[in-house]
Design an enzyme around this catalytic site. Structure first.
Site, PDB file in Angstrom:
ATOM      1  CG  MET A 110      -1.965  -0.795   0.999  1.00  0.00           C
ATOM      2  SD  MET A 110      -3.502  -0.514   2.450  1.00  0.00           S
ATOM      3  CE  MET A 110      -3.797   0.054   1.781  1.00  0.00           C
ATOM      4  CG  PHE A 111       0.750   4.440   1.199  1.00  0.00           C
ATOM      5  CD1 PHE A 111      -0.771   5.032   1.912  1.00  0.00           C
ATOM      6  CD2 PHE A 111       0.301   3.383   3.068  1.00  0.00           C
ATOM      7  CE1 PHE A 111      -1.359   5.243   2.466  1.00  0.00           C
ATOM      8  CE2 PHE A 111      -0.665   3.345   3.685  1.00  0.00           C
ATOM      9  CZ  PHE A 111      -1.234   5.036   3.075  1.00  0.00           C
ATOM     10  CE  LYS A 148      -1.211  -1.450  -5.349  1.00  0.00           C
ATOM     11  NZ  LYS A 148      -0.575  -0.945  -3.194  1.00  0.00           N
ATOM     12  CB  SER A 149      -4.010   3.744  -7.456  1.00  0.00           C
ATOM     13  OG  SER A 149      -4.762   2.530  -6.677  1.00  0.00           O
ATOM     14  CG  ASP A 192      -6.461   0.760  -9.079  1.00  0.00           C
ATOM     15  OD1 ASP A 192      -4.995  -0.326  -8.498  1.00  0.00           O
ATOM     16  OD2 ASP A 192      -6.569   1.359  -8.405  1.00  0.00           O
ATOM     17  CD  GLU A 193      -6.328  -1.579  -4.153  1.00  0.00           C
ATOM     18  OE1 GLU A 193      -6.370  -2.141  -4.068  1.00  0.00           O
ATOM     19  OE2 GLU A 193      -7.083  -0.290  -3.569  1.00  0.00           O
ATOM     20  CB  CYS A 205       9.814   2.100   6.000  1.00  0.00           C
ATOM     21  SG  CYS A 205       9.434   2.030   7.683  1.00  0.00           S
ATOM     22  CB  CYS A 250      13.266   3.608   9.241  1.00  0.00           C
ATOM     23  SG  CYS A 250      12.884   2.250   8.045  1.00  0.00           S
ATOM     24  CB  CYS A 310      11.696  -1.680   5.405  1.00  0.00           C
ATOM     25  SG  CYS A 310      11.850  -1.448   6.834  1.00  0.00           S
TER      26      CYS A 310
HETATM   27  P1  ADP Z   1      -1.057   3.009  -4.072  1.00  0.00           P
HETATM   28  O1  ADP Z   1      -1.924   2.737  -5.081  1.00  0.00           O
HETATM   29  O2  ADP Z   1       0.298   1.683  -4.158  1.00  0.00           O
HETATM   30  O3  ADP Z   1      -1.501   1.981  -2.822  1.00  0.00           O
HETATM   31  P2  ADP Z   1      -1.217   5.809  -4.060  1.00  0.00           P
HETATM   32  O4  ADP Z   1      -1.246   5.489  -6.152  1.00  0.00           O
HETATM   33  O5  ADP Z   1      -2.509   5.229  -4.356  1.00  0.00           O
HETATM   34  O6  ADP Z   1      -0.864   3.626  -4.173  1.00  0.00           O
HETATM   35  O7  ADP Z   1      -0.727   6.509  -3.848  1.00  0.00           O
HETATM   36  C1  ADP Z   1       1.010   7.018  -3.864  1.00  0.00           C
HETATM   37  C2  ADP Z   1       1.248   7.819  -3.318  1.00  0.00           C
HETATM   38  O8  ADP Z   1       0.875   7.949  -1.726  1.00  0.00           O
HETATM   39  C3  ADP Z   1       2.583   8.456  -2.957  1.00  0.00           C
HETATM   40  O9  ADP Z   1       2.530   9.144  -4.327  1.00  0.00           O
HETATM   41  C4  ADP Z   1       2.850   9.658  -2.190  1.00  0.00           C
HETATM   42  O10 ADP Z   1       1.901  11.532  -2.273  1.00  0.00           O
HETATM   43  C5  ADP Z   1       1.242   9.188  -0.906  1.00  0.00           C
HETATM   44  N1  ADP Z   1       1.625   8.236   0.166  1.00  0.00           N
HETATM   45  C6  ADP Z   1       1.748   8.042   1.794  1.00  0.00           C
HETATM   46  N2  ADP Z   1       2.511   8.160   2.378  1.00  0.00           N
HETATM   47  C7  ADP Z   1       3.122   7.320   1.967  1.00  0.00           C
HETATM   48  C8  ADP Z   1       4.228   6.167   1.743  1.00  0.00           C
HETATM   49  N3  ADP Z   1       4.765   6.189   3.488  1.00  0.00           N
HETATM   50  N4  ADP Z   1       4.865   5.890   1.069  1.00  0.00           N
HETATM   51  C9  ADP Z   1       4.962   6.045  -0.221  1.00  0.00           C
HETATM   52  N5  ADP Z   1       3.851   7.250  -0.808  1.00  0.00           N
HETATM   53  C10 ADP Z   1       3.143   8.204  -0.074  1.00  0.00           C
HETATM   54 MG    MG Z   2      -4.155   1.856  -5.159  1.00  0.00          MG
END
Ligand code: ADP
Ligand code: MG
Length: 200
Positions: free
Chosen positions: A11-12, A15-16, A88-89, A154, A157, A192
């Protein structure tokens, strides 16, 4: 000839965002796009893929991968000029690795999609919060011509994060809580390997 590409990571990890980037580039090229997401993920809205930083693109919510194919048939996607099918997802369409019927069906659908005239880009969590391969993802990653593994940051850290930490009241979720629990930053953190905790 189609090209199946999987974008995965915790997550985060963006991917999206990456899926949306592919879709936007296809729109710039004035080619057709079809974007889907699983109907159960109602974190933001039912008719858009939205990234954690607010980027969005219109999407169709589908309950099953069969519904995705049905919709593509209804809108005559198979007769259209080459474009992109984005999902997505993906993990939520077949979240249980033991549900062979659903996994086999997904594999069948992707072996058809891989032969269509459109590019197929899917994103999803490679691992669940227990650190186990998430449902149908490993199978589709194996079938893909390209797999991009993204990392987040992470939250403990600042190193690259490959895991999703599920938190309940700020503490690592206990063993045995359900695999599918849709949530945002109140329930999950990117971690991490060092800082990811499950079952200890
Ligand atoms: P995913 O679909 O993988 O969950 P998103 O594409 O929705 O991720 O979101 C990525 C965005 O989330 C990053 O560009 C950043 O702005 C934000 N973000 C918030 N927390 C974090 C984190 N711990 N690491 C990286 N990006 C983060
Ligand atoms: Mg997503």
């Amino acid at each position: 000839m189609s090209r199946l590409e999987v974008v995965c990571g915790p997550m985060f990890s963006g991917k999206s965002e990456e899926l949306i980037r592919h879709v936007r580039r296809t729109l710039i090229a004035r080619r057709p796009v079809w974007v889907f997401k699983p109907a159960l993920d109602e974190r933001y809205s039912t008719e858009a893929v939205v990234s954690h930083d607010g980027r969005r693109v219109e999407a169709i919510s589908a309950a099953t991968l069969r519904d995705v194919i049905e919709h593509l048939t209804e809108v005559h996607a198979w007769e259209a000029s080459p474009g992109i099918i984005a999902i997505d997802e993906l993990q939520f369409f077949a979240p249980d690795e033991l549900d062979r019927e659903l996994i086999d069906e997904a594999e069948g659908i992707f072996s058809r999609l891989i032969r269509c005239q459109h590019r197929v880009v899917v994103s999803g969590l490679d691992l669940d919060f227990r650190g186990k391969p998430f449902g149908v993802m490993p199978a589709i990653m194996a079938m893909a011509e390209k797999v991009s593994k993204l990392t987040a940051v992470c939250q403990m850290c600042g190193e690259p994060a490959t895991r999703s930490q599920r938190l309940i009241d700020g503490k690592p979720a206990p063993v045995g809580t359900p695999v599918v629990l849709v949530g945002g930053d109140e329930a999950y953190e990117a971690r991490c390997i060092e800082h990811w905790r499950y079952g200890d």
